[in-house]
Motif scaffolding. Structure first.
Motif, PDB file in Angstrom:
ATOM      1  N   TYR A   1      -4.757   6.293  17.263  1.00  0.00           N
ATOM      2  CA  TYR A   1      -4.932   4.949  17.906  1.00  0.00           C
ATOM      3  C   TYR A   1      -3.992   5.110  19.180  1.00  0.00           C
ATOM      4  CZ  TYR A   1      -7.631   2.531  14.204  1.00  0.00           C
ATOM      5  OH  TYR A   1      -8.610   2.163  13.534  1.00  0.00           O
TER       6      TYR A   1
ATOM      7  N   PRO B   1     -10.200   9.516   6.516  1.00  0.00           N
ATOM      8  CA  PRO B   1     -10.156   9.807   7.976  1.00  0.00           C
ATOM      9  C   PRO B   1      -9.074   8.779   8.601  1.00  0.00           C
ATOM     10  CG  PRO B   1     -12.507   9.579   7.517  1.00  0.00           C
ATOM     11  CD  PRO B   1     -11.672   9.043   6.162  1.00  0.00           C
ATOM     12  N   GLY B   2      -8.334   9.382   9.395  1.00  0.00           N
ATOM     13  CA  GLY B   2      -7.361   8.393  10.328  1.00  0.00           C
ATOM     14  C   GLY B   2      -7.594   8.563  11.713  1.00  0.00           C
ATOM     15  N   TYR B   3      -7.075   7.792  12.630  1.00  0.00           N
ATOM     16  CA  TYR B   3      -7.438   7.841  13.909  1.00  0.00           C
ATOM     17  C   TYR B   3      -6.383   7.596  14.801  1.00  0.00           C
ATOM     18  CZ  TYR B   3     -10.666   6.683  18.014  1.00  0.00           C
ATOM     19  OH  TYR B   3     -11.236   6.824  19.074  1.00  0.00           O
TER      20      TYR B   3
ATOM     21  N   VAL C   1      -8.847  10.763  18.535  1.00  0.00           N
ATOM     22  CA  VAL C   1      -9.868  11.284  17.685  1.00  0.00           C
ATOM     23  C   VAL C   1      -9.859  11.038  16.241  1.00  0.00           C
ATOM     24  CG1 VAL C   1     -10.390  13.376  19.271  1.00  0.00           C
ATOM     25  CG2 VAL C   1      -8.502  13.507  17.600  1.00  0.00           C
TER      26      VAL C   1
ATOM     27  N   CYS D   1     -16.256   6.327   4.569  1.00  0.00           N
ATOM     28  CA  CYS D   1     -15.472   7.052   3.633  1.00  0.00           C
ATOM     29  C   CYS D   1     -14.891   6.290   2.420  1.00  0.00           C
ATOM     30  CB  CYS D   1     -14.084   7.625   4.317  1.00  0.00           C
ATOM     31  SG  CYS D   1     -13.354   8.654   3.015  1.00  0.00           S
ATOM     32  N   PRO D   2     -15.487   6.615   1.285  1.00  0.00           N
ATOM     33  CA  PRO D   2     -15.036   5.727  -0.023  1.00  0.00           C
ATOM     34  C   PRO D   2     -13.547   6.064  -0.275  1.00  0.00           C
ATOM     35  CG  PRO D   2     -16.368   7.588  -0.465  1.00  0.00           C
ATOM     36  CD  PRO D   2     -16.380   7.595   1.109  1.00  0.00           C
TER      37      PRO D   2
ATOM     38  N   ARG E   1      -0.657   6.843   2.958  1.00  0.00           N
ATOM     39  CA  ARG E   1      -2.244   7.447   3.091  1.00  0.00           C
ATOM     40  C   ARG E   1      -1.992   8.522   4.416  1.00  0.00           C
ATOM     41  NH1 ARG E   1      -6.912   4.601   5.311  1.00  0.00           N
ATOM     42  NH2 ARG E   1      -7.137   6.468   6.226  1.00  0.00           N
ATOM     43  N   PRO E   2      -3.049   9.373   4.343  1.00  0.00           N
ATOM     44  CA  PRO E   2      -3.329  10.304   5.459  1.00  0.00           C
ATOM     45  C   PRO E   2      -3.438   9.626   6.619  1.00  0.00           C
ATOM     46  CG  PRO E   2      -4.697  10.928   3.582  1.00  0.00           C
ATOM     47  CD  PRO E   2      -4.276   9.637   3.208  1.00  0.00           C
ATOM     48  N   ASP E   3      -2.960  10.149   7.858  1.00  0.00           N
ATOM     49  CA  ASP E   3      -3.003   9.574   8.904  1.00  0.00           C
ATOM     50  C   ASP E   3      -3.033  10.404  10.129  1.00  0.00           C
ATOM     51  OD1 ASP E   3      -0.481   9.598   9.594  1.00  0.00           O
ATOM     52  OD2 ASP E   3       0.214   7.814   8.972  1.00  0.00           O
ATOM     53  N   GLU E   4      -2.784  10.173  11.298  1.00  0.00           N
ATOM     54  CA  GLU E   4      -2.855  11.173  12.279  1.00  0.00           C
ATOM     55  C   GLU E   4      -1.669  12.099  12.538  1.00  0.00           C
ATOM     56  OE1 GLU E   4      -1.670   9.668  16.510  1.00  0.00           O
ATOM     57  OE2 GLU E   4      -1.872   7.510  15.573  1.00  0.00           O
TER      58      GLU E   4
ATOM     59  N   GLN F   1       0.781  -1.409  -0.056  1.00  0.00           N
ATOM     60  CA  GLN F   1       0.156   0.085   0.036  1.00  0.00           C
ATOM     61  C   GLN F   1       0.863   1.296  -0.213  1.00  0.00           C
ATOM     62  OE1 GLN F   1      -3.775   0.154   0.176  1.00  0.00           O
ATOM     63  NE2 GLN F   1      -3.122  -1.716  -0.611  1.00  0.00           N
TER      64      GLN F   1
ATOM     65  N   TYR G   1     -11.038   6.500   1.865  1.00  0.00           N
ATOM     66  CA  TYR G   1      -9.969   5.824   2.958  1.00  0.00           C
ATOM     67  C   TYR G   1      -9.294   7.307   3.537  1.00  0.00           C
ATOM     68  CZ  TYR G   1     -10.586   1.263   1.258  1.00  0.00           C
ATOM     69  OH  TYR G   1     -11.366  -0.039   1.158  1.00  0.00           O
TER      70      TYR G   1
ATOM     71  N   MET H   1     -14.694   6.039   9.339  1.00  0.00           N
ATOM     72  CA  MET H   1     -13.578   5.383   8.710  1.00  0.00           C
ATOM     73  C   MET H   1     -14.031   4.442   7.539  1.00  0.00           C
ATOM     74  SD  MET H   1     -10.966   5.529  11.611  1.00  0.00           S
ATOM     75  CE  MET H   1      -9.730   5.083  10.891  1.00  0.00           C
TER      76      MET H   1
END
Lengths: 442, 309
Positions: free
Chosen positions: B167, B163-165, B174, B158-159, B89-92, B86, B161, B155
Motif C-alpha cells: 500500500y 497475500p499482502g499489498y 503489488v 485467500c482463506p 501476519r505476512p505483509d509487504e 491480531q 489471509y 486478498m
C-alpha cells in the motif's frame, strides 16, 4: 432559476430561441438561454452550491493525495480488509442503485408500457451516471488504476467472476451511453443520430437485461470466493448471486423514485407538464414493482436462512444487525408500499423508496465491510477514505444536475423544424423512410 | 536424427493428451484437481518448532526484504499484537512469520510458521481477472506483478489471509507473498530458504504425496503426541504446505472450519449459468416484447416525443 422564470425568462427547451427567433447557439444552450451574468448569479445564490464547493475544497486535495502518496495514505492499508468503502459503497452499492436504466428500459421498450415513458430517460441517466461513478470509485480503489484495461487487452482471466464484472460493466456502460445519447442528439440537433439510436433501442435494451442480470449477480458471486469471511447471515453459496440480482430490482426502482422526488422538489422549473402530471401515477406504479421485488427478495432470503440452517445466528449481535437491515430496508418498505398503493398516498411510497435505497446500501456495506471478517475484528473506514467517497458522490450529484438542467430528460425537446428535403432522405424506399419520416413529421 | 523416433512420437502424443486432459480438467472438472503429481510441498511439524525465527531471517535474506525494526533473534516480537489483538501476519515486508501460541490446556507454547500454503487450487489464482497467478507443476503458486491491476480480489479470496499489498507505493503497488522460492530454488529442485535453514528439521521438504504418507506415519507411530489430522491435506482442496500438531489446530490460529472442496467450486454454479443467460435471454425478452406489442400496431414509442406544445 425560478426567479428568472417567474420574471418571464425563457429556458432553452427546443432548438430555437422563441424571443429572438433564431437557433440557440451552443453557448446559449449551455447557459440555458441566460446571460453569463444571470447564470452565475443564480449559481451563487444557490446554497447547495456553497455546500458542494466546501466539500470539493476539502475533498479534492485528499483525492490528489491518494494518487500522490498511494492508497496507504487515505486508507488503513489493511491486508485483512483489502476492500473498504470505495468498493463497499462505490461499487457494491452504486451498481444496484443504478439498475434503474435496464428496469425502465425493459418496462417501456420490451413490455411496451409507454405510460412509464415520462420517467424512462431519468431512469436511463440515473443508470448511466451510477455506473460511471462506480468506475470512478473503482479507479480510486485500484492499486494501479492506469491498468484498468488490462483484463480487456493485456491478460485474460476468463474463469474469474471479476473478469465478467469488468467486461460487463464496460459493455453496459457503452450500452447506456448509447441509450442516453438519444437525448443528447436531440439537444445537439442531430435527428438522424437519434433516429439510429431509436432503431437499435430494442437491441440495446435486451443487451442491457442480459448484462445486468449477469453482473448484478456476479457482484454477489464475488463473495462466494470468501466463504468463511462473509458472515453466514449475509452469505449463501447457492443463492448469493440471486440475492444481489433480486435486490437490485427494488433498488433501481426506488432510486428512480428518490431521484424524481428530489428533482420535483428542487428543479420543477426544468420538468414539463408531461413529467409533473404523470409523476404521482408513475411513482405508485414503480412502488408496486418495488414492493413485488422486495417481497420476492424477503422470501428468498428466508429460503437462504432455512437452506443453510442459519436461524441460530439470529440470536447473536450479527443477528440483530441482520434483523434491523431486513426490518428497515425490506419489511417496513413493503408495508409502506402496500398501504401507499392501496390508498394512493404518493408521499408514503416516496418514503418507502428512500428506506429501500438506504436498506440496499446498508446490505451491501454489511456484506462487504461491517460483517466481513466477522471472526477477526470490525473495520471502520479511514477518514481519508470517507472524505473521498463523499467528494466523489458530490461530483456525481453535480454532474447529474448539470445534465438534468440541459438535456431533454425531464422535459420534451420541442419539434425540430428541418427542411423537408433533408428530412425525408429517400421517399422511394418505403422501408427506410419510416423512422426518419416519423421522426420529423412528428 | 532422420525423422521422429517412435519414442519421441509417443512422448509428443502423451504430452498432447496430457495437455488436453489438464486443460479440460481445469475447465470442467476443477473440483477434482488434486495437484500436480510431481508437485512439491513442505510438512511443518509444529511439535518440533522452537520459535527461533531463523526461517524468517533466511526468507528476509533470500528475497532481499527490508531490515526489520527488531532483529530476528529478538523474541519479543511474539508479544506484538496488531489490530484488536491480531497476531503478526505476512505483509509487504515479510513473506513469513512465526507466532507463539499458549495452549489452553497448559504446557509448553507452540510456535507456528505462517506463509503461503500454495493451494492445489488456489482461490487467489481462480479469482484473478488478469491471470496474474500460476500454479507451477513444482507446486508453487507464483504471482506476476506485471499484469496486476491491484483490485486485491486475491486478498479477499485467500482463506488463509496470506497475500499482502504494498500500500505504501503510489506508483507500483503489488501483491507480496511467499513464492516457495520458486525462481531460484524450487525450479532447480532445491528446498526453499526457510526449510534449508531450520535447525530443528521442523520443516520437511519433499513430494506432496510422500509428505502426506510421512505425516500419517508420524501420527500413527506416536498417536499420543499428535492430533490425528494433517492440516492442508484436504482443506480447500489441499495445500502444498501442510501441518501436523500436538495441540488442536483451532487453538493455534488455524481456521478449522474451512471447506474441503476448493474455493472455485463455490462459484461454479454461477459461472455455469452465464452462457445460459447469454443464450436464452435474447429470445426470451424479444419474445416478451412481441407478446406485449399490439397486434399489427407500430411500437409507437416516442412518436409523440418532440411534438411539444
Amino acid at each position: 432559476m425560478k426567479r428568472y422564470i417567474d420574471k418571464g425568462a425563457k429556458v432553452v427547451d427546443g432548438p430555437r430561441s422563441p424571443v429572438q427567433n433564431r437557433p440557440w447557439t451552443l453557448k446559449e444552450k449551455l447557459l440555458l438561454g441566460f446571460t453569463p451574468k444571470e447564470y452565475l448569479g443564480q449559481a451563487v445564490r444557490n446554497p447547495l452550491n456553497w455546500v458542494a464547493a466546501l466539500i470539493l475544497l476539502v475533498g479534492l486535495p485528499v483525492i490528489l493525495s491518494r494518487f500522490y502518496f498511494g492508497l496507504g495514505f487515505v486508507t488503513h492499508a489493511s491486508n485483512d480488509y483489502p476492500w473498504g468503502l470505495f468498493l463497499g459503497f462505490g461499487l457494491f452499492s452504486m451498481v444496484p442503485l443504478s439498475a434503474s436504466g435496464f428496469l425502465l428500459g425493459t418496462t417501456v421498450e420490451v413490455f411496451g408500457r409507454h405510460d412509464f415513458e415520462p420517467i424512462e430517460r431519468l431512469a436511463l441517466l440515473n443508470g448511466l451516471l451510477g455506473y460511471l461513478f462506480a468506475v470512478v470509485y473503482l479507479l480510486a480503489d485500484l492499486g494501479q488504476p492506469w491498468r484498468l484495461p488490462y483484463p480487456m487487452v493485456v491478460s485474460w482471466g476468463p474463469a474469474a467472476v471479476l473478469f465478467l464484472v469488468g467486461w460487463h460493466v464496460a459493455t453496459y456502460l457503452s450500452v447506456q451511453m448509447a441509450e442516453v445519447s438519444a437525448s443528447f442528439f436531440e439537444w445537439q440537433g442531430w435527428p438522424r443520430a437519434k433516429a439510429f439510436i431509436r432503431r437499435i433501442a430494442l437491441g440495446l435494451t435486451t443487451a442491457g437485461i442480459i448484462l445486468s442480470t449477469l453482473h448484478q449477480g456476479a457482484l454477489g458471486a464475488l463473495f462466494t470466493y470468501a466463504p468463511g469471511k462473509v458472515h453466514p447471515l449475509w452469505y449463501s453459496e447457492e443463492f448469493q448471486w440471486i440475492f444481489f440480482f433480486c435486490s437490485s430490482i427494488p433498488a433501481g426502482l426506488c432510486m428512480v423514485i428518490v431521484a424524481s422526488t428530489i428533482v420535483k422538489k428542487t428543479m420543477a422549473w426544468r420538468c414539463d407538464a408531461r413529467f409533473l402530471e404523470n409523476l404521482d401515477r408513475i411513482t405508485l406504479g414503480l412502488a408496486k414493482g418495488a414492493a413485488m421485488g422486495l417481497v420476492t427478495y424477503a422470501t428468498i432470503k428466508l429460503i437462504g436462512l432455512a437452506h443453510d440452517n442459519e436461524w441460530g445466528y439470529l440470536a447473536s449481535g450479527f443477528g440483530t444487525l441482520f434483523l434491523a437491515e431486513m426490518t428497515f430496508g425490506v419489511f417496513i418498505p413493503i408495508s409502506l408500499f402496500a398501504y401507499a398503493v392501496r390508498h394512493k398516498i404518493v408521499a408514503m411510497a416516496r418514503f418507502g423508496a428512500l428506506l429501500t435505497v438506504l436498506g440496499i446500501v446498508f446490505n451491501r456495506l454489511n456484506t462487504a465491510l461491517f460483517t466481513f471478517n466477522w471472526k477477526l475484528y470490525p473495520e471502520l473506514p479511514h477518514i481519508g477514505e470517507t472524505i473521498i467517497v463523499v467528494t466523489v458522490f458530490t461530483i456525481y450529484l453535480l454532474v447529474y444536475r448539470f445534465l438534468l438542467y440541459r438535456l431533454p430528460i425531464l422535459y420534451q425537446w420541442k419539434a425540430e423544424l428541418v427542411p423537408v428535403d433533408e428530412a425525408v432522405p429517400a421517399p422511394k424506399l418505403v422501408k427506410e423512410s419510416k423512422t426518419p419520416v416519423g421522426e420529423v413529421t412528428a | 536424427m532422420g525423422g521422429i523416433s517412435r519414442r519421441r512420437f509417443l512422448e509428443f502424443g502423451a504430452a498432447a493428451v496430457a495437455t488436453t486432459v489438464a486443460t479440460s480438467k481445469r475447465s470442467h472438472a476443477t473440483p477434482n484437481f488434486e495437484g500436480y503429481p510431481e508437485g512439491m510441498g513442505v510438512l511443518v511439524d509444529l511439535t518440533k518448532c522452537i520459535g527461533c525465527r531463523s526461517c524468517e531471517a533466511a526468507c528476509n535474506k533470500e528475497h532481499g526484504l527490508p531490515k526489520p525494526e527488531k532483529p530476528f533473534d529478538d523474541l519479543s516480537v511474539f508479544d506484538e499484537r496488531g489490530h484488536s489483538g491480531q497476531m503478526r501476519r505476512p505483509d509487504e515486508t515479510r513473506y513469513t512469520v512465526v507466532n507463539r501460541y499458549e495452549p489452553t490446556q497448559g504446557g509448553a507454547p507452540v510456535y507456528r510458521k505462517i506463509q503461503c500454503n500454495h493451494c492445489n487450487e488456489p482461490a487467489c489464482l481462480t479469482s484473478c481477472f488478469v491471470n496474474a497467478y500460476t500454479k507451477t507443476k513444482e507446486g508453487a503458486v507464483v504471482y506476476n506483478p506485471e499484469v496486476c491491476v491491484g483490485c486485491r480480489m486475491c486478498m479477499t479470496a485467500c482463506p488463509f489471509y496470506v497475500p499482502g499489498y504494498s500500500y505504501s507505493s503510489a506508483t507500483n503497488p503489488v501483491i507480496v507473498k511467499c513464492n516457495f522460492c520458486y525462481d531460484k530454488r524450487l525450479v532447480n529442485g532445491l528446498p526453499p530458504a526457510c526449510v534449508e535453514i531450520c535447525p530443528q528439521e521442523a520443516l520437511l521438504f519433499g513430494h506432496r504425496e510422500e509428505l502426506i504418507a510421512i505425516g500419517k506415519a508420524r501420527i500413527k507411530a506416536e498417536p499420543d503426541r499428535y492430533i490425528d489430522h494433517i492440516y492442508g491435506e484436504e482443506e480447500v482442496g489441499g495445500t502444498s504446505w501442510m501441518y501436523i500438531s500436538s495441540e488442536p489446530f483451532e487453538e493455534l490460529g488455524f481456521d478449522t472450519t474451512l471447506q474441503k472442496k476448493p474455493i472455485i467450486s463455490n462459484v461454479m454454479g454461477f459461472l455455469g449459468m452465464v452462457p445460459m443467460v447469454l443464450a436464452i435471454w435474447p429470445a426470451l425478452f424479444t419474445g416478451f416484447h412481441l407478446l406485449a406489442k399490439k397486434k399489427g400496431g407500430e411500437d409507437g414509442h416516442d412518436s409523440e416525443r418532440g411534438e411539444g406544445e
